[in-house]
Motif scaffolding. Structure first.
Motif, PDB file in Angstrom:
ATOM      1  N   SER A  51       1.097  -1.761  -0.038  1.00  0.00           N
ATOM      2  CA  SER A  51      -0.138  -0.140   0.158  1.00  0.00           C
ATOM      3  C   SER A  51       0.793   1.064  -0.102  1.00  0.00           C
ATOM      4  CB  SER A  51      -1.308   0.108   1.203  1.00  0.00           C
ATOM      5  OG  SER A  51      -1.891  -0.660   0.854  1.00  0.00           O
ATOM      6  N   PHE A  52       2.085   1.370   0.464  1.00  0.00           N
ATOM      7  CA  PHE A  52       2.921   2.837   0.799  1.00  0.00           C
ATOM      8  C   PHE A  52       3.972   1.762   0.344  1.00  0.00           C
ATOM      9  CE2 PHE A  52      -0.954   2.573   4.312  1.00  0.00           C
ATOM     10  CZ  PHE A  52      -1.276   3.553   3.325  1.00  0.00           C
ATOM     11  N   ASN A  53       4.703   1.829  -0.710  1.00  0.00           N
ATOM     12  CA  ASN A  53       5.939   1.084  -0.990  1.00  0.00           C
ATOM     13  C   ASN A  53       6.043   0.903  -2.690  1.00  0.00           C
ATOM     14  OD1 ASN A  53       8.005   0.462   0.813  1.00  0.00           O
ATOM     15  ND2 ASN A  53       6.664  -0.776   1.846  1.00  0.00           N
ATOM     16  N   SER A  54       6.402   2.427  -3.293  1.00  0.00           N
ATOM     17  CA  SER A  54       6.925   2.611  -4.807  1.00  0.00           C
ATOM     18  C   SER A  54       7.013   1.148  -5.067  1.00  0.00           C
ATOM     19  CB  SER A  54       8.056   3.424  -5.233  1.00  0.00           C
ATOM     20  OG  SER A  54       8.235   3.163  -6.172  1.00  0.00           O
ATOM     21  N   PRO A  55       6.978   0.227  -6.023  1.00  0.00           N
ATOM     22  CA  PRO A  55       7.106  -0.922  -6.185  1.00  0.00           C
ATOM     23  C   PRO A  55       8.192  -1.430  -6.626  1.00  0.00           C
ATOM     24  CG  PRO A  55       4.515  -0.523  -7.299  1.00  0.00           C
ATOM     25  CD  PRO A  55       5.534   0.750  -6.772  1.00  0.00           C
ATOM     26  N   PHE A  56       8.775   0.037  -7.870  1.00  0.00           N
ATOM     27  CA  PHE A  56      10.117  -0.485  -8.725  1.00  0.00           C
ATOM     28  C   PHE A  56      11.220  -0.664  -7.643  1.00  0.00           C
ATOM     29  CE2 PHE A  56      14.640   0.331 -10.662  1.00  0.00           C
ATOM     30  CZ  PHE A  56      14.472  -0.164 -11.723  1.00  0.00           C
ATOM     31  N   ASN A  57      10.639  -0.140  -6.104  1.00  0.00           N
ATOM     32  CA  ASN A  57      11.853   0.397  -5.083  1.00  0.00           C
ATOM     33  C   ASN A  57      12.221  -0.870  -4.289  1.00  0.00           C
ATOM     34  OD1 ASN A  57      12.488   1.902  -2.142  1.00  0.00           O
ATOM     35  ND2 ASN A  57      13.698   2.545  -4.110  1.00  0.00           N
ATOM     36  N   ASP A  60     -10.798  -3.330  -1.062  1.00  0.00           N
ATOM     37  CA  ASP A  60     -10.667  -3.709  -2.481  1.00  0.00           C
ATOM     38  C   ASP A  60      -9.385  -3.547  -3.263  1.00  0.00           C
ATOM     39  OD1 ASP A  60     -13.237  -5.537  -2.145  1.00  0.00           O
ATOM     40  OD2 ASP A  60     -14.644  -4.334  -3.139  1.00  0.00           O
ATOM     41  N   THR A  61      -9.389  -2.195  -3.135  1.00  0.00           N
ATOM     42  CA  THR A  61      -8.157  -1.408  -3.467  1.00  0.00           C
ATOM     43  C   THR A  61      -7.231  -1.954  -2.989  1.00  0.00           C
ATOM     44  OG1 THR A  61      -9.542   0.995  -4.252  1.00  0.00           O
ATOM     45  CG2 THR A  61      -7.264   0.868  -3.385  1.00  0.00           C
ATOM     46  N   ARG A  62      -7.183  -2.036  -1.377  1.00  0.00           N
ATOM     47  CA  ARG A  62      -6.117  -2.375  -0.600  1.00  0.00           C
ATOM     48  C   ARG A  62      -5.454  -3.946  -2.156  1.00  0.00           C
ATOM     49  NH1 ARG A  62      -8.013  -2.428   4.891  1.00  0.00           N
ATOM     50  NH2 ARG A  62      -6.177  -4.114   5.196  1.00  0.00           N
ATOM     51  N   TYR A  63      -6.346  -5.314  -2.191  1.00  0.00           N
ATOM     52  CA  TYR A  63      -6.020  -6.585  -2.345  1.00  0.00           C
ATOM     53  C   TYR A  63      -5.547  -6.156  -3.736  1.00  0.00           C
ATOM     54  CZ  TYR A  63      -6.459  -8.259   2.378  1.00  0.00           C
ATOM     55  OH  TYR A  63      -6.233  -8.623   3.100  1.00  0.00           O
ATOM     56  N   GLY A  64      -6.942  -5.656  -4.431  1.00  0.00           N
ATOM     57  CA  GLY A  64      -6.439  -5.285  -6.307  1.00  0.00           C
ATOM     58  C   GLY A  64      -4.990  -4.495  -5.918  1.00  0.00           C
ATOM     59  N   ARG A  65      -5.055  -3.783  -4.912  1.00  0.00           N
ATOM     60  CA  ARG A  65      -2.935  -3.563  -5.466  1.00  0.00           C
ATOM     61  C   ARG A  65      -2.062  -4.241  -5.685  1.00  0.00           C
ATOM     62  NH1 ARG A  65      -1.583   2.418  -5.043  1.00  0.00           N
ATOM     63  NH2 ARG A  65       0.199   1.302  -3.597  1.00  0.00           N
ATOM     64  N   TYR A  81       0.777  -6.151  -7.913  1.00  0.00           N
ATOM     65  CA  TYR A  81       1.888  -5.864  -6.977  1.00  0.00           C
ATOM     66  C   TYR A  81       2.449  -6.927  -7.378  1.00  0.00           C
ATOM     67  CZ  TYR A  81       5.183  -2.080  -4.134  1.00  0.00           C
ATOM     68  OH  TYR A  81       6.054  -1.922  -3.842  1.00  0.00           O
ATOM     69  N   VAL A  82       2.206  -8.055  -6.751  1.00  0.00           N
ATOM     70  CA  VAL A  82       3.418  -9.594  -6.866  1.00  0.00           C
ATOM     71  C   VAL A  82       3.593  -9.691  -8.450  1.00  0.00           C
ATOM     72  CG1 VAL A  82       3.512 -12.138  -6.194  1.00  0.00           C
ATOM     73  CG2 VAL A  82       2.478  -9.520  -4.322  1.00  0.00           C
ATOM     74  N   GLU A  83       2.794  -9.958  -9.434  1.00  0.00           N
ATOM     75  CA  GLU A  83       2.462 -10.350 -10.383  1.00  0.00           C
ATOM     76  C   GLU A  83       3.615  -8.900 -10.479  1.00  0.00           C
ATOM     77  OE1 GLU A  83      -1.542  -9.857 -11.235  1.00  0.00           O
ATOM     78  OE2 GLU A  83      -2.048 -12.157 -11.317  1.00  0.00           O
ATOM     79  N   LEU A  84       3.629  -7.896 -10.956  1.00  0.00           N
ATOM     80  CA  LEU A  84       4.767  -6.529 -10.857  1.00  0.00           C
ATOM     81  C   LEU A  84       5.831  -7.082 -10.869  1.00  0.00           C
ATOM     82  CD1 LEU A  84       5.607  -4.507 -12.979  1.00  0.00           C
ATOM     83  CD2 LEU A  84       4.859  -2.714 -10.748  1.00  0.00           C
ATOM     84  N   ALA A  85       6.503  -7.637  -9.312  1.00  0.00           N
ATOM     85  CA  ALA A  85       7.365  -7.605  -8.998  1.00  0.00           C
ATOM     86  C   ALA A  85       8.034  -9.898  -9.754  1.00  0.00           C
ATOM     87  CB  ALA A  85       7.483  -8.076  -7.214  1.00  0.00           C
ATOM     88  N   ARG A  86       7.780 -10.116  -9.660  1.00  0.00           N
ATOM     89  CA  ARG A  86       8.131 -11.382 -10.169  1.00  0.00           C
ATOM     90  C   ARG A  86       7.882 -10.919 -11.461  1.00  0.00           C
ATOM     91  NH1 ARG A  86       3.521 -15.242  -7.301  1.00  0.00           N
ATOM     92  NH2 ARG A  86       4.743 -16.285  -5.702  1.00  0.00           N
ATOM     93  N   LEU A 129       9.789  -4.619 -19.441  1.00  0.00           N
ATOM     94  CA  LEU A 129       8.812  -5.094 -18.970  1.00  0.00           C
ATOM     95  C   LEU A 129       7.410  -4.350 -19.306  1.00  0.00           C
ATOM     96  CD1 LEU A 129       6.478  -6.779 -17.396  1.00  0.00           C
ATOM     97  CD2 LEU A 129       7.340  -5.292 -15.504  1.00  0.00           C
ATOM     98  N   ASP A 130       7.617  -3.090 -19.695  1.00  0.00           N
ATOM     99  CA  ASP A 130       7.096  -2.033 -19.811  1.00  0.00           C
ATOM    100  C   ASP A 130       4.934  -2.232 -18.973  1.00  0.00           C
ATOM    101  OD1 ASP A 130       7.661   0.249 -21.529  1.00  0.00           O
ATOM    102  OD2 ASP A 130       7.456  -1.209 -23.656  1.00  0.00           O
ATOM    103  N   HIS A 131       5.001  -2.394 -17.982  1.00  0.00           N
ATOM    104  CA  HIS A 131       3.836  -2.467 -17.404  1.00  0.00           C
ATOM    105  C   HIS A 131       2.938  -1.765 -17.323  1.00  0.00           C
ATOM    106  CE1 HIS A 131       1.440  -4.467 -14.380  1.00  0.00           C
ATOM    107  NE2 HIS A 131       0.808  -3.456 -13.750  1.00  0.00           N
ATOM    108  N   GLU A 132       1.527  -1.602 -18.047  1.00  0.00           N
ATOM    109  CA  GLU A 132       0.957  -0.566 -17.575  1.00  0.00           C
ATOM    110  C   GLU A 132      -0.388  -1.428 -16.816  1.00  0.00           C
ATOM    111  OE1 GLU A 132      -0.689   3.497 -19.148  1.00  0.00           O
ATOM    112  OE2 GLU A 132       0.571   2.553 -20.516  1.00  0.00           O
ATOM    113  N   GLY A 133      -0.213  -1.607 -15.561  1.00  0.00           N
ATOM    114  CA  GLY A 133      -1.944  -1.901 -15.294  1.00  0.00           C
ATOM    115  C   GLY A 133      -3.135  -1.126 -14.762  1.00  0.00           C
ATOM    116  N   THR A 134      -3.617  -1.372 -13.478  1.00  0.00           N
ATOM    117  CA  THR A 134      -4.917  -0.618 -12.978  1.00  0.00           C
ATOM    118  C   THR A 134      -3.879   0.402 -12.052  1.00  0.00           C
ATOM    119  OG1 THR A 134      -6.244  -2.253 -12.866  1.00  0.00           O
ATOM    120  CG2 THR A 134      -7.170  -0.797 -11.585  1.00  0.00           C
ATOM    121  N   TYR A 135      -2.851   0.129 -11.162  1.00  0.00           N
ATOM    122  CA  TYR A 135      -2.545   1.018 -10.507  1.00  0.00           C
ATOM    123  C   TYR A 135      -0.963   1.000 -10.459  1.00  0.00           C
ATOM    124  CZ  TYR A 135      -6.520  -1.147  -8.177  1.00  0.00           C
ATOM    125  OH  TYR A 135      -8.527  -1.873  -7.450  1.00  0.00           O
ATOM    126  N   PHE A 136      -0.640   0.327 -11.411  1.00  0.00           N
ATOM    127  CA  PHE A 136       0.391   0.850 -10.974  1.00  0.00           C
ATOM    128  C   PHE A 136       1.089   0.983 -12.960  1.00  0.00           C
ATOM    129  CE2 PHE A 136       0.045  -2.062  -7.493  1.00  0.00           C
ATOM    130  CZ  PHE A 136       1.092  -0.578  -6.518  1.00  0.00           C
TER     131      PHE A 136
END
Length: 459
Positions: free
Chosen positions: A111-117, A158-163, A167-172, A201-208
């Motif tokens: 919820s409070f971390n930038s994914p790439f970092n 819903d937003t927390r769990y959607g993120r 997030y995990v899929e993006l991390a992997r 990667l060029d990820h563009e999703g719902t939240y990130f």
């Protein structure tokens, strides 16, 4: 089709019990006065040497992992350990240099971390430790944390769990930025790396939105192991879809079996996963004594000393977004309207407390007392007694292993020196490490690099 517990019952002899150690320093929820133990430094929660000592003790006991919990919002009523503690990934990086085999798992919020970092920091820990890192994925239940990150209110469920899912899929995907043989490092030819094996990667999703690639190679275990702990329906779906380790709590074997079956069935039927690739580890309290009676006396003394009514009242509001219950009349009916403060916090727990209080007609005092009611742990007694209980849960498929809280150091030394050998005698626990990675300890496969796998399939 039978449940995962029934389907895989025949594999009991091939299974191995897994153990995690959870240090709480100066005392977490329910143990506000733990720091009074003279064996615990008053600044244990920020003392890296203390954590090194605990991690090395757990490693001597051949534990799978040490798990560092975390949250980022405090009040004056927070437990001592919460008030002043080290950031998990920084701490675990230090522990990585002072241990050689034990897994290193830390909590970090989506919820409070930038994914790439965050992905880069976790990947760095995985390389520093030579493949021993794990990530406990949380969506943050302490709603007040939002204020520390410039937000007026916390994300809804819903937003927390959607993120978290994205997030995990993006991390992997980011951890796969380089194929395993991308770095040639050939001095003869002067070729440092194969550019065809670096992937954007060029990820563009719902939240990130993240371009990539990550400037970090994969570790010997491919990716850090993903852990998850959540009991809401959304939490269970998240664990079943992306979790490789599941942290939970269970009061008895039937409850553990129900959770075990539910998570592994969801993983298999909803998400097409192998249920053996989820390791379920409830958190437990172990108390050892020379006799069963002595151990029960120690348990009762610790409970009374470590969990006073005042402390219980002060921390009672945590599931309700740290709502301050000290301002209410203790002997008036339980203020059920306070449930609204938990809507963006630990709502499942807040709702459970509220419904139980209303159904029982409790006052606030009675509701608080219920949270500190002395509940005997199933894992109290001599090393032999406790080993039998652990094996019974494990063989009944109520879990795949346990997270043992490190409270009083003398007790944890007995866990390592007495309980572990008792488990080994029963053939339930390893007699030596047979792997160098956390995935190896947990019996989890190394994930294939998605780009290399796609190329192999296309070829």
């Amino acid at each position: 089709m039978g449940s995962p517990r029934q389907t895989h019952q025949r594999q009991t002899q091939q299974r191995q019990m897994h153990l995690g150690a959870v240090p709480y320093g100066t005392g977490g929820p329910g143990s506000h006065t733990l720091w009074l133990d003279p064996e615990i430094p008053g600044d244990a929660s920020v003392d890296v040497d203390w954590f090194v000592e605990m991690a090395q003790l757990a490693e001597r006991g051949l534990f799978d992992l040490v798990f560092i919990v975390d949250s980022q919002f405090i009040t004056p009523y927070s437990p001592p350990h919460y008030l002043n503690r080290l950031e998990p990934l920084t701490l675990l990086s230090a522990l990585a240099t002072q241990t050689s085999r034990i897994g290193l798992v830390g909590t970090a919020t989506t919820s409070f971390n930038s994914p790439f970092n965050l992905v880069r920091r976790l990947g760095s820990l995985d390389l520093i430790s030579h493949g021993r890192a794990g990530w406990n994925v949380v969506t943050t239940g302490d709603a007040g944390t939002a204020g520390n990150y410039g937000l007026d209110e916390h994300f809804d469920y819903d937003t927390r769990y959607g993120r978290a899912q994205e997030y995990v899929e993006l991390a992997r995907a980011l951890w796969d930025s380089y194929e395993d043989d991308a770095f040639v490092r050939d001095r003869e030819s002067g070729v440092f790396f194969d550019r065809s094996k670096q992937h954007v990667l060029d990820h563009e999703g719902t939240y990130f939105k993240v371009r990539g690639p990550l400037n970090l190679q994969r570790s010997p275990q491919g990716h850090p192991v993903v852990f998850q702990a959540g009991d809401s329906d959304q939490g269970r779906d998240l664990g079943a879809s992306v979790g490789e380790g599941i942290f939970t709590h269970a009061p008895d074997i039937p409850s553990g079996q129900a959770f075990y079956d539910d998570i592994k069935t969801r993983a298999q039927r909803r998400f097409g996963r192998n249920p053996d690739h989820l390791v379920i580890m409830p958190g437990i309290k172990v108390v050892l004594g020379d006799t069963d009676e002595e151990a029960r006396e120690i348990e009762a003394t610790d409970n009374e000393r470590d969990h006073t009514f005042t402390a219980a009242l002060e921390e009672f509001g945590r599931p309700f977004g740290w709502h301050d219950f000290t301002r209410y009349d203790l002997d008036a009916p339980f203020p059920a309207e306070a449930l609204r403060y938990g809507e963006r916090s630990f709502y499942t727990r807040a709702k459970e407390i509220t419904e139980r209080a209303q159904a029982s007609g409790w006052t606030l005092r009675q509701a608080v007392e219920a949270t500190r009611q002395f509940r005997k742990s199933p894992f109290v007694g001599t090393a032999s007694t406790v080993a039998d209980a652990l094996v019974e849960w494990w063989q009944a498929r109520a879990c795949d292993g346990f997270n043992i809280g490190i409270d009083h150091p003398a007790n944890f030394r007995r866990v390592v020196d007495e309980l572990v050998p008792a488990l080994q005698e029963r053939g339930a626990f390893r007699t030596d490490y047979d792997s160098t990675t956390l995935r190896g300890h947990l019996g989890l496969p190394v994930p294939a690099n998605r780009y290399a796998a796609a190329a192999a399939t296309a070829g």
